[in-house]
Design an enzyme around this catalytic site. Sequence first.
Site, PDB file in Angstrom:
ATOM      1  N   GLU A 105       0.817  -1.222   0.000  1.00 37.24           N
ATOM      2  CA  GLU A 105       0.000   0.000   0.000  1.00 37.24           C
ATOM      3  C   GLU A 105       0.847   1.268   0.000  1.00 37.24           C
ATOM      4  O   GLU A 105       0.674   2.178   0.820  1.00 37.24           O
ATOM      5  CB  GLU A 105      -0.969  -0.032   1.187  1.00 37.24           C
TER       6      GLU A 105
ATOM      7  N   GLU B 205      -5.628  -8.395  -1.339  1.00 33.91           N
ATOM      8  CA  GLU B 205      -6.299  -8.219  -0.041  1.00 33.91           C
ATOM      9  C   GLU B 205      -7.730  -7.825  -0.324  1.00 33.91           C
ATOM     10  O   GLU B 205      -7.976  -6.866  -1.068  1.00 33.91           O
ATOM     11  CB  GLU B 205      -5.687  -7.052   0.760  1.00 33.91           C
TER      12      GLU B 205
HETATM   13  C1  BG6 Z   1      -4.635  -2.967   4.775  1.00 36.58           C
HETATM   14  C2  BG6 Z   1      -3.330  -3.434   5.348  1.00 36.58           C
HETATM   15  O1  BG6 Z   1      -4.589  -1.619   4.673  1.00 36.58           O
HETATM   16  O2  BG6 Z   1      -5.781  -3.138   5.536  1.00 36.58           O
HETATM   17  C3  BG6 Z   1      -3.463  -4.533   6.364  1.00 36.58           C
HETATM   18  O3  BG6 Z   1      -2.458  -3.841   4.324  1.00 36.58           O
HETATM   19  C4  BG6 Z   1      -4.633  -4.260   7.296  1.00 36.58           C
HETATM   20  O4  BG6 Z   1      -2.244  -4.701   7.024  1.00 36.58           O
HETATM   21  C5  BG6 Z   1      -5.887  -4.228   6.437  1.00 36.58           C
HETATM   22  O5  BG6 Z   1      -4.759  -5.196   8.322  1.00 36.58           O
HETATM   23  C6  BG6 Z   1      -7.175  -4.023   7.213  1.00 36.58           C
HETATM   24  O6  BG6 Z   1      -7.101  -2.868   7.979  1.00 36.58           O
HETATM   25  P1  BG6 Z   1      -7.329  -2.909   9.542  1.00 36.58           P
HETATM   26  O7  BG6 Z   1      -7.042  -1.533  10.010  1.00 36.58           O
HETATM   27  O8  BG6 Z   1      -8.733  -3.310   9.753  1.00 36.58           O
HETATM   28  O9  BG6 Z   1      -6.367  -3.917  10.058  1.00 36.58           O
END
Ligand code: BG6
Length: 473
Positions: free
Chosen positions: A164, A366
């Site tokens: 990211e 993701e």
């Molecule tokens: C992404 C990251 O932005 O979002 C992850 O790459 C992160 O590391 C995921 O866990 C979800 O966000 P959060 O704040 O709910 O953990």
Amino acid sequence: MNKDFLWGAALSNVQAEGGYLEDGKGLNVYDTLEISFETGQSTLSDTTVAADHYHHYKEDVAHMKEMGFTAYRFSIVWSRIHPQGDDGKTNEAGLAYYEDMIDELLKAGIEPVVSLVHFDMPDYLRVHYNGFMDRRVVDFYADHVAVVAKRFKDKVKYWITYNEVNTASFGPRLVAGAQQPENMSDAQFHATLTHHTQLAHAKAVLAIKKENPNAMVSGMDAYGSIYPFTCKPEDIQAARFADNMNNNLTFDVMVNGEYPSYYLAYLQNKGVDFNHPQDELDIIKEASQKLDFLAFSYYQSLVVKAPEGIEDPLEVQDHILFGAREKLSNPYVTANEWGWQIDPMGLRYALDTLYERYHKPLFIVENGIGIDDQLTEDKKVYDDDRISYYQGHIKNISDAIELDGVEMIGYLAWAPIDFLSSHKEMRKRYGFVFIDRYDDGTGTLARYPKKSYYWYKKVIASQGKDLENDIEY
Ligand code: BG6
């Protein structure tokens, strides 16, 4: 999806491993992040255990195999390999740990997809250099990548240079180990971090390709589809600017090998000095010619509107980029407990937009939903809301491929197991496997497959065709 389409999930190791300072690991920027919840409880120590993936990785990989994964993305924690970061000292135990994990995956028939820099910069570089604000850190990072790429060149095909990267100046501490210096303008801070992280990405591409020209390499963006709040022309212009600066800028540089005109114009208008040595610009250009695909995360879409009462167009831009932008709700979608808007069709919009703009194969690395899952007395988790989230998103991936002609490498859900969120919350769970661990530090760390585990297994077996939630659990 065709038979080569990769299916699996992704994890950020700092958020899951624990194994705090074991086997020579150094502190990293996630370890030292202090978050206090309303209760006043500090979670500073939670990374000592997290999901204890460091000690349970074989069991976790066995679950991935049982779900039928053909790919798994994880991160090699920088501070486990180079604990301090600037002294060239490599920790062999760290390399050996990840080698074992990679071997375990290969044995299970799972393609490893390796991320570099995922909230894991050695904390020493944050404290003593201000992270990626210091040009020297780009070279420390390149040296680190060269060591990792050399070690795993024959075992890892898919690489992601920087998690990211487009969020570097919006979450600087965690993403880039940096803090905005006093007296430095927002625009200058943004420009410096953007250039240094782009250069870091480019050097990583070249280091990986030097070791293995056939490796498949990408940078990575956090992509949130951005819609104008209304069809008012000012709102459309505001959304377009936000989209360029938040979603497009870093991919524009990675793919085209040069800074786009809208960014150069913005910096010039703000009086920012953005002249860089020619050799750095050449590296960025050369890396762009070697980029194989585009990886991105997608969780939600956002709506943007023009600020009211601001006439000066430069002030409007600053407000959109750095102002306390009102978090607008889209009345046509729902949201989870944390206010993340659930928009499956926004994923199709993202895929279409990215493919039309860049003509590169896309890899979703993701996608998932945070839910405060509850474990029943008989150790079950009925996470139908998660299944419903994935049903919508996977259906829209099929539509993007079949109806819109998008070329894709694969889909990685977030995540195989529960772990600590980026804000160190265990309660915000994402996994297909429940980890018996709670924010107060209790729990046995036992693993329990959730209902979604069996559903996703069926989805993978049918190559994305059977999305029915008809699991007997
Ligand atoms: C992404 C990251 O932005 O979002 C992850 O790459 C992160 O590391 C995921 O866990 C979800 O966000 P959060 O704040 O709910 O953990």
